[in-house]
Design a protein around this motif. Structure first.
Motif, PDB file in Angstrom:
ATOM      1  N   ARG A 168     -75.743 -11.101  83.355  1.00 18.78           N
ATOM      2  CA  ARG A 168     -76.591 -11.783  82.142  1.00 18.78           C
ATOM      3  C   ARG A 168     -77.763 -12.435  82.736  1.00 18.78           C
ATOM      4  NH1 ARG A 168     -73.215 -14.912  79.600  1.00 18.78           N
ATOM      5  NH2 ARG A 168     -74.895 -15.731  78.038  1.00 18.78           N
ATOM      6  N   LYS A 169     -77.426 -13.304  83.960  1.00 16.25           N
ATOM      7  CA  LYS A 169     -78.596 -14.053  84.323  1.00 16.25           C
ATOM      8  C   LYS A 169     -79.634 -12.958  84.664  1.00 16.25           C
ATOM      9  CE  LYS A 169     -76.599 -18.323  85.539  1.00 16.25           C
ATOM     10  NZ  LYS A 169     -75.485 -18.974  86.349  1.00 16.25           N
ATOM     11  N   ASN A 180     -65.774 -17.700  77.465  1.00 14.79           N
ATOM     12  CA  ASN A 180     -65.715 -18.126  78.690  1.00 14.79           C
ATOM     13  C   ASN A 180     -64.354 -17.730  79.511  1.00 14.79           C
ATOM     14  OD1 ASN A 180     -67.451 -20.061  79.327  1.00 14.79           O
ATOM     15  ND2 ASN A 180     -66.968 -21.219  77.803  1.00 14.79           N
ATOM     16  N   SER A 207     -64.661 -16.088  85.278  1.00 17.18           N
ATOM     17  CA  SER A 207     -65.934 -15.599  86.154  1.00 17.18           C
ATOM     18  C   SER A 207     -66.978 -16.233  85.527  1.00 17.18           C
ATOM     19  CB  SER A 207     -65.975 -14.303  86.795  1.00 17.18           C
ATOM     20  OG  SER A 207     -65.734 -13.426  85.841  1.00 17.18           O
ATOM     21  N   GLY A 208     -66.871 -17.223  84.695  1.00 14.08           N
ATOM     22  CA  GLY A 208     -68.193 -17.946  83.923  1.00 14.08           C
ATOM     23  C   GLY A 208     -68.006 -17.244  82.509  1.00 14.08           C
ATOM     24  N   GLU A 209     -69.347 -17.273  81.753  1.00 12.05           N
ATOM     25  CA  GLU A 209     -69.271 -17.131  80.322  1.00 12.05           C
ATOM     26  C   GLU A 209     -69.810 -15.543  80.458  1.00 12.05           C
ATOM     27  OE1 GLU A 209     -72.365 -18.696  77.236  1.00 12.05           O
ATOM     28  OE2 GLU A 209     -70.327 -19.541  77.190  1.00 12.05           O
ATOM     29  N   MET A 210     -68.968 -14.981  79.769  1.00  4.51           N
ATOM     30  CA  MET A 210     -69.051 -13.254  79.704  1.00  4.51           C
ATOM     31  C   MET A 210     -69.321 -12.959  78.337  1.00  4.51           C
ATOM     32  SD  MET A 210     -65.969 -11.996  82.303  1.00  4.51           S
ATOM     33  CE  MET A 210     -64.555 -12.081  81.373  1.00  4.51           C
ATOM     34  N   GLY A 211     -70.443 -11.803  78.459  1.00  4.40           N
ATOM     35  CA  GLY A 211     -70.810 -11.122  77.206  1.00  4.40           C
ATOM     36  C   GLY A 211     -69.750  -9.767  76.997  1.00  4.40           C
ATOM     37  N   THR A 216     -70.868  -9.561  82.910  1.00  2.00           N
ATOM     38  CA  THR A 216     -70.568 -10.787  83.592  1.00  2.00           C
ATOM     39  C   THR A 216     -71.842 -11.851  83.464  1.00  2.00           C
ATOM     40  OG1 THR A 216     -71.148 -10.156  85.692  1.00  2.00           O
ATOM     41  CG2 THR A 216     -68.977  -9.627  85.291  1.00  2.00           C
ATOM     42  N   GLU A 217     -71.315 -13.021  83.870  1.00  3.51           N
ATOM     43  CA  GLU A 217     -72.509 -14.203  83.916  1.00  3.51           C
ATOM     44  C   GLU A 217     -73.680 -13.761  84.681  1.00  3.51           C
ATOM     45  OE1 GLU A 217     -71.405 -18.220  83.180  1.00  3.51           O
ATOM     46  OE2 GLU A 217     -72.622 -18.911  84.785  1.00  3.51           O
ATOM     47  N   GLU A 261     -69.907 -13.944  73.140  1.00  2.00           N
ATOM     48  CA  GLU A 261     -69.708 -14.576  74.526  1.00  2.00           C
ATOM     49  C   GLU A 261     -68.241 -15.388  74.365  1.00  2.00           C
ATOM     50  OE1 GLU A 261     -73.121 -16.214  75.012  1.00  2.00           O
ATOM     51  OE2 GLU A 261     -74.629 -14.171  75.495  1.00  2.00           O
TER      52      GLU A 261
END
Lengths: 133, 149
Positions: B144-145, B107, B110-114, B140-141, B105
């Motif tokens: 992932r959420k 940053n 667009s946020g924390e990406m995997g 994308t975050e 992962e």
């Protein structure tokens, strides 16, 4: 047609500009590849995904780019083909394919390759290592 | 969750480089060159057969990696790599499997990406490697959420 292995470092293959991307192109690629992700063929699904419209499969563009080398399979083959997806390709975009020889080694030719849209923006870019026969 | 998947692999699946599938694929990338589709050209070529375009392995079945449940929507294809020992020949059997090569992962804007790296393999009937394929899938975050990773 010139012989690939006679190309000098810094020289390019003749760029190829594709016909504007059509819906049928993407439907055909979906069928041939088995990638039926609806963002490539159905407007509502693309919009639901936050896109302004349907986009081409990245692999469609990558598949097209490899055809710059197709006339040269008697001289060798693509050993490594590496692509980074940089931007989206939309309906009616005019994509141009490019390859420039950056290194001529005894056993292989290394090319920088890319596809650009009608605004000159890179949509995919990467490298091809062509192993000499 | 995805980190736990690293190293997991599918079983091998037998695939055929089907003549009709190669023709359809070559036509779909507007590259219906005789080396791919004309039998006579193939026989007279240095490969003694028709070959498949380098991005054709997309068509193959690589089997299922147990426990790797990816969302159907919202994945971004970041990178794609092919390595070939030789081109694929029309008509040959290829035995394919895939594995989770890596997951990490970072940053991004667009946020924390995997970043999920899937590596795929194609072997001939004698177990000799013909090609490998690697794809980097960006999760994308927001996605992932949704999958609670």
């Amino acid at each position: 047609m010139s012989v690939l292995t006679e190309l000098a470092v810094g020289e390019s293959l003749q760029p190829v500009t594709l016909d504007p991307v059509s819906r049928l192109d993407l439907i055909k690629y979906a069928g041939a590849s088995g990638d039926y992700n609806p963002i490539h063929t159905i407007d509502e699904e693309a919009e639901k995904a936050g896109l302004p419209g349907i986009i081409a499969h990245g692999m469609w563009t990558m598949g097209n780019l490899s055809k710059l080398f197709t006339p040269y399979y008697e001289e060798g083959f693509i050993e490594d083909y590496t692509i980074r997806f940089k931007g989206m390709v939309f309906l009616n975009d005019e994509v141009t394919l490019h390859a420039v020889l950056i290194e001529n080694k005894e056993e292989k030719l290394n090319f920088d390759v890319k596809a650009t849209n009608q605004d000159g923006k890179e949509v995919i870019k990467g490298n091809v290592a062509f192993r000499k026969a | 969750m995805l980190t736990d998947s690293i190293g997991k692999r599918s079983g091998k699946v037998k695939n055929i480089v089907e003549r009709g599938a190669v023709k359809k694929f070559a036509e779909a990338i507007d590259d219906a060159h005789p080396i791919f589709i004309c039998e006579k050209t193939g026989r007279q070529s240095r490969y003694r057969a028709n070959i498949a375009p380098p991005t054709f392995p997309r068509v193959f079945d690589y089997g299922v990696i147990e426990g790797l449940d990816l969302p159907k929507k919202g994945l971004i294809h970041g990178e794609q790599l092919y390595h070939y020992e030789r081109p694929l020949l029309v008509g040959e059997e290829i035995h394919c499997y895939q594995e989770v090569h890596d997951y990490y992962e970072r940053n991004g804007k667009s946020g924390e990406m995997g970043f999920l790296q899937i590596k795929r393999y194609g072997e001939d009937s004698d177990g000799q490697l013909i090609f490998t394929e690697e794809q980097v899938v960006i999760i994308t975050e927001a996605v992932r959420k949704g999958m609670k990773v």
